[in-house]
Scaffold this motif. Structure first.
Motif, short mmCIF file in Angstrom:
data_model
loop_
_atom_site.label_atom_id
_atom_site.label_comp_id
_atom_site.label_asym_id
_atom_site.label_seq_id
_atom_site.Cartn_x
_atom_site.Cartn_y
_atom_site.Cartn_z
N GLU A 245 0.84 -1.19 0.00
CA GLU A 245 0.00 0.00 0.00
C GLU A 245 0.88 1.24 0.00
OE1 GLU A 245 -2.63 -0.03 3.32
OE2 GLU A 245 -3.17 -2.14 3.08
N ASP A 246 0.31 2.34 -0.44
CA ASP A 246 1.02 3.62 -0.42
C ASP A 246 0.84 4.24 0.96
OD1 ASP A 246 2.38 5.91 -0.97
OD2 ASP A 246 0.95 6.70 -2.43
N ALA A 247 1.48 3.61 1.93
CA ALA A 247 1.38 4.04 3.33
C ALA A 247 2.66 3.64 4.05
CB ALA A 247 0.16 3.40 4.00
N GLU A 248 2.96 4.34 5.10
CA GLU A 248 4.19 4.09 5.85
C GLU A 248 4.25 2.66 6.34
OE1 GLU A 248 6.73 6.03 9.58
OE2 GLU A 248 4.76 6.81 9.04
N ASN A 249 5.38 2.02 6.13
CA ASN A 249 5.66 0.65 6.56
C ASN A 249 4.83 -0.41 5.83
OD1 ASN A 249 7.55 1.50 8.49
ND2 ASN A 249 5.93 1.82 10.01
N LYS A 250 4.14 -0.04 4.77
CA LYS A 250 3.33 -1.00 4.03
C LYS A 250 3.68 -1.04 2.54
CE LYS A 250 -0.62 -0.61 7.18
NZ LYS A 250 -2.08 -0.38 7.29
N ALA A 251 4.74 -0.37 2.17
CA ALA A 251 5.07 -0.21 0.76
C ALA A 251 6.02 -1.29 0.26
CB ALA A 251 5.69 1.17 0.54
N ASN A 252 6.15 -1.36 -1.05
CA ASN A 252 7.15 -2.20 -1.68
C ASN A 252 8.49 -2.01 -0.97
OD1 ASN A 252 9.61 -2.01 -3.66
ND2 ASN A 252 8.20 -3.39 -4.70
N PRO A 253 9.23 -3.09 -0.65
CA PRO A 253 10.43 -2.95 0.19
C PRO A 253 11.53 -2.10 -0.41
CG PRO A 253 10.17 -5.20 -0.60
CD PRO A 253 8.90 -4.50 -0.91
N PHE A 254 11.73 -2.14 -1.73
CA PHE A 254 12.72 -1.27 -2.35
C PHE A 254 12.29 0.19 -2.22
CE2 PHE A 254 14.73 1.15 -5.71
CZ PHE A 254 16.01 0.65 -5.79
N TYR A 255 11.05 0.46 -2.53
CA TYR A 255 10.53 1.82 -2.41
C TYR A 255 10.60 2.29 -0.96
CZ TYR A 255 7.27 5.74 -2.41
OH TYR A 255 6.71 6.99 -2.24
N ASP A 256 10.20 1.43 -0.05
CA ASP A 256 10.14 1.80 1.37
C ASP A 256 11.50 2.27 1.88
OD1 ASP A 256 8.86 1.89 4.00
OD2 ASP A 256 10.09 0.15 4.48
N VAL A 257 12.55 1.56 1.49
CA VAL A 257 13.89 1.89 1.99
C VAL A 257 14.60 2.89 1.08
CG1 VAL A 257 16.17 0.98 2.55
CG2 VAL A 257 14.12 -0.29 3.21
N GLN A 258 14.77 2.53 -0.20
CA GLN A 258 15.63 3.33 -1.07
C GLN A 258 15.01 4.67 -1.46
OE1 GLN A 258 18.51 2.22 -1.14
NE2 GLN A 258 18.05 0.14 -0.46
N GLY A 263 15.59 8.66 0.68
CA GLY A 263 15.48 9.90 -0.10
C GLY A 263 15.72 9.79 -1.59
N ASP A 264 15.73 8.57 -2.13
CA ASP A 264 15.84 8.42 -3.59
C ASP A 264 17.16 8.98 -4.12
OD1 ASP A 264 14.89 7.56 -6.05
OD2 ASP A 264 13.70 9.37 -6.43
N VAL A 265 18.24 8.77 -3.39
CA VAL A 265 19.52 9.38 -3.77
C VAL A 265 20.60 8.36 -4.09
CG1 VAL A 265 19.06 11.44 -2.39
CG2 VAL A 265 20.28 9.52 -1.34
N ASN A 266 20.28 7.06 -4.07
CA ASN A 266 21.33 6.04 -4.16
C ASN A 266 21.31 5.19 -5.42
OD1 ASN A 266 22.92 6.14 -1.63
ND2 ASN A 266 20.90 5.86 -0.69
N ASN A 267 20.30 5.31 -6.25
CA ASN A 267 20.19 4.44 -7.41
C ASN A 267 19.82 5.24 -8.64
OD1 ASN A 267 18.74 3.08 -4.84
ND2 ASN A 267 20.02 1.56 -5.84
N ILE A 268 20.72 5.28 -9.62
CA ILE A 268 20.43 5.96 -10.88
C ILE A 268 20.67 4.98 -12.03
CG2 ILE A 268 20.97 8.26 -9.99
CD1 ILE A 268 23.66 8.08 -11.49
N VAL A 314 23.89 15.58 -8.85
CA VAL A 314 23.14 14.84 -7.83
C VAL A 314 22.22 13.84 -8.51
CG1 VAL A 314 23.27 16.72 -6.16
CG2 VAL A 314 21.34 16.61 -7.76
N ALA A 315 21.64 12.94 -7.70
CA ALA A 315 20.83 11.85 -8.24
C ALA A 315 19.66 12.34 -9.08
CB ALA A 315 20.33 10.96 -7.10
N SER A 316 19.06 13.44 -8.69
CA SER A 316 17.87 13.92 -9.39
C SER A 316 18.18 14.41 -10.82
CB SER A 316 17.20 15.04 -8.60
OG SER A 316 18.09 16.13 -8.41
N ASN A 317 19.47 14.57 -11.14
CA ASN A 317 19.85 14.91 -12.51
C ASN A 317 19.78 13.71 -13.45
OD1 ASN A 317 22.45 16.98 -11.15
ND2 ASN A 317 20.45 17.65 -11.87
N PHE A 318 19.53 12.54 -12.88
CA PHE A 318 19.56 11.31 -13.66
C PHE A 318 18.23 10.56 -13.53
CE2 PHE A 318 23.84 12.34 -12.25
CZ PHE A 318 24.56 12.32 -13.43
N SER A 319 18.02 9.61 -14.42
CA SER A 319 16.86 8.72 -14.33
C SER A 319 17.09 7.74 -13.19
CB SER A 319 16.67 7.96 -15.64
OG SER A 319 16.48 8.86 -16.71
N ARG A 320 16.00 7.37 -12.53
CA ARG A 320 16.08 6.46 -11.39
C ARG A 320 15.06 5.34 -11.54
NH1 ARG A 320 15.17 11.43 -7.85
NH2 ARG A 320 14.70 12.17 -9.96
#
Length: 487
Positions: A245-258, A263-268, A314-320
């Motif tokens: 679900e789109d809720a805290e602690n209930k999301a896809n595990p990659f989305y939940d952590v990364q 903060g979506d800063v580690n994978n491009i 920074v990560a946001s300059n790239f596709s993720r």
């Protein structure tokens, strides 16, 4: 009452901490719990491992994504410098969580004569052991999960484990076929809703995968593969865990952590895959990656590990990775099943019928990504970029299949993408500057601590395991090969 129990389970299942589920923290087997709830917990635990840490690891090793220049959280993965502590949590998740829970389900199902649930739990157990032995090589199997009876189990050879796993599938299928009692877990089976026809198909598909994994070894078994092909009873629906679900602690595990927590800063995007898609005008680029945050947004990646060239960005300059809170975790897809069948036909049936399975694999990949299947047909039709070209040379014909399989596993089952590229050596690994991304190439990650064109083939055993079990001898290098890696 059923809804109340289900809501209670969801509360337990999704009360998470970092990348693993609290319901699985206790390694002691539950005693007075309905097996249906434990089955869901086992599936959730497996999905947490597959869709969390293994999705991240596989993404780096299969060159779906790389570390951005502005972050260093996973620099050890990108430079092939994982240490003995890297997989402590993952090991605990799959052993103390998933496999321990499945043991309980198997025992309860056997006591109750529930051959359907026994088959479900057996198939999931085989799948989990396959992932573990493909990651680590020799691991405890015949002496595993005995609790206080044996706290220092000896490891089994990977080849023996595979033989045992195929035997487990055959035994569970036979038990169910001879006494077909439908599973009574119902909707607590979060993958196939206890539809036994689907689980029989899953078991057959999993068995085909095990046989194909052995293709370059002395245990290759053409007659067994051809028998499976003749029966033609493979999955027709993706096997996925989709309770997120789109809720805290209930999301896809990659989305939940990364994405959410870190903060979506580690994978491009890695250019290895992104440029393959872009140069071939493959619309799956928009399903696998997001546009960068610049205006106007574009698809943009870097060569694997090449952080220094873009040091100021920074990560946001790239596709993720295009993974959202509700993205399912996939165990086996119909696309993967079709590619397995295509390889089997190329290897063991002279290639007859391989084109149809290859085309179906590409088409079903588009369906899994939620794309119009006619777009796939335009690519695989005569004259299309991905048109299958038959060849009397097995490896030439096979390369087409594996390249498309590699693409189809991106953000779907990243660690499987690593296993298959490790087994087949497709895409080929070359030094940076010599790559041709349009045909599919890996590059040696910039900053790699390994010599030459070497890349990891395995993981170190977790320190938590070797420190407790004197029968587990630590590897000397990540370049040690698992038993089926013989090409």
């Amino acid at each position: 009452m059923k809804n109340i129990l289900r809501l209670l389970f969801f509360f337990l299942l999704f009360t998470s901490c970092e990348e693993h589920l609290n319901i699985n923290d206790n390694p002691n087997t539950p005693v007075n719990v309905d097996k249906s709830f434990v089955l869901t917990a086992a599936q959730g635990s497996l999905a947490t491992g597959m869709g969390g840490q293994l999705a991240n690891l596989g993404g780096f090793l299969a060159q779906y994504h790389t570390q951005p220049p502005s972050a260093s959280q996973y620099l050890s993965l990108d430079t092939y410098n994982m240490n003995i502590d890297f997989s402590d949590r993952l090991w605990n998740e799959l052993w103390a969580g998933c496999l321990n829970d499945l043991k309980f389900v198997l025992e309860k199902s056997d006591e109750e004569g529930d051959t359907g649930s026994f088959l479900i739990a057996s198939a999931l157990r085989v799948y989990t052991f396959q992932v573990l032995t493909d990651l680590y090589g020799d691991i405890p199997y015949s002496e595993a999960l005995l609790g206080d009876q044996n706290i220092t189990p000896n490891p089994d050879l990977g080849s023996d484990i595979y033989s045992g796993l195929i035997g487990e599938i055959d035994a569970a299928l036979s038990k169910y076929t001879n006494n077909p009692i439908p599973s009574n877990v119902g909707a607590q089976d979060a993958i196939y809703n206890a539809e036994m026809e689907e689980w029989v198909k899953f078991a057959n598909t999993l068995k085909l995968k095990l046989y194909i994994r052995m293709a370059y070894t002395s245990q290759a078994n053409a007659s067994a593969v051809n028998a499976l092909l003749a029966a033609d009873n493979f999955i027709s629906t993706d096997a996925k865990f989709a309770l997120y679900e789109d809720a805290e602690n209930k999301a896809n595990p990659f989305y939940d952590v990364q994405i959410d927590r870190l903060g979506d800063v580690n994978n491009i995007a890695s250019n290895s895959l992104l440029q393959f898609l872009r140069t071939n005008s493959d619309p799956r680029d928009a399903a696998i990656y997001r546009l960068n945050d610049d205006t106007p947004g574009i698809f943009r990646g870097i060569d694997q590990g090449d952080r220094d060239t873009y040091a100021s960005e920074v990560a946001s300059n790239f596709s993720r990775p295009n993974i959202i809170a509700t993205t399912p975790v996939y165990l086996i897809t119909v696309a993967e099943s079709n590619f397995l069948q295509a390889e089997a036909l190329i290897r063991y049936s002279g290639g007859s019928g391989a084109k149809d399975k290859y085309d179906a694999g590409v088409l079903n990949s588009f369906l899994t990504y939620g794309l119009d299947p006619s777009l796939a047909m335009a690519l695989t039709d005569p004259g299309g970029t991905y048109e299958y070209v038959a060849s009397p040379d097995i490896e030439t014909a096979l390369r087409q299949v594996i390249i498309q399989k590699w693409v189809s596993l991106a953000n779907v089952n990243n660690i499987e993408g690593f296993f298959e590229t490790n087994r087949t050596q497709y895409p080929e690994t070359v030094t940076l500057g010599n790559q041709d991304y349009s045909i599919g190439n890996f590059v040696v990650s910039v900053g790699s601590v390994l010599t030459g064109n070497q890349t990891p083939n395995t993981l170190f055993y977790p320190d938590t395991e070797t420190s407790k079990n004197p029968n587990i001898t630590q590897k000397t290098s990540l370049t040690e090969k698992v038993w089926w890696d013989q090409k």
